[in-house]
Design an enzyme around this catalytic site. Sequence first.
Site, short mmCIF file in Angstrom:
data_model
loop_
_atom_site.label_atom_id
_atom_site.label_comp_id
_atom_site.label_asym_id
_atom_site.label_seq_id
_atom_site.Cartn_x
_atom_site.Cartn_y
_atom_site.Cartn_z
N TYR A 14 -34.42 68.12 -4.35
CA TYR A 14 -34.83 68.90 -3.18
C TYR A 14 -34.00 70.17 -2.99
CZ TYR A 14 -37.09 64.48 -1.85
OH TYR A 14 -37.86 63.34 -1.84
N HIS A 19 -37.82 73.78 2.31
CA HIS A 19 -37.41 72.91 3.41
C HIS A 19 -35.88 72.78 3.51
CE1 HIS A 19 -39.60 70.83 6.41
NE2 HIS A 19 -39.66 69.63 5.90
N TYR A 64 -32.53 62.15 5.31
CA TYR A 64 -33.82 62.75 5.02
C TYR A 64 -34.34 63.40 6.30
CZ TYR A 64 -33.72 60.83 0.36
OH TYR A 64 -33.35 60.56 -0.91
#
Length: 201
Positions: A14, A19, A64
Amino acid sequence: MRLLVGLGNPGAKYQGNRHNIGFMVLDEMARRHGFSPWRRRFQGETADGSIGGERVTLLKPLTYMNDSGRAVQDAASFFKLGLPDITVVHDEIELPAAKLRVKVGGGIAGHNGLRSISAHVGNDYRRVRIGVGHPGAKELVHGHVLNDFAKSERPWVEAMIEAIVEHAGLLVDGRDSTFQNKVHLALQAKGFLDNNDGSAA
């Protein structure tokens, strides 16, 4: 004291996602301002230091995105902080790429990290909203924010992070409009924003 929260998802896959721009900002903030090494606590990672003479703790939740509020609540409770002491840095699909807005409270525009924080500590914290653009259709949003910035976007992303970090003292001091203007001027000077509407050039 101020708590500066950067939103993102933990893990190498990620790391370069749109994001995760909140994590990117905090990593550079810690490096440039000489913060302590990152350590695990409050269901996240923290680094401690000062900006403009104000004590600041940086927090990257490792829960998360959808559970970010748990880490923020833990840290805010430990330090006995109110909502005016909390600033959250996050991606914003409702803003054009390379545009930044600072606001206190308001809606969450479908951002699950903000939804979690608001549910855990309340809504009236400061948000540093970094525009990553909208893919054009609702069903494309998930893939858009969980994909890496395109190679062509990286120069403005680096310029944005650099400007935020350079002018962080204004943000910590509560001078939101001045901070916002300084960041936009820095991006305009490098040719990443149109002078008229602030959209990416």
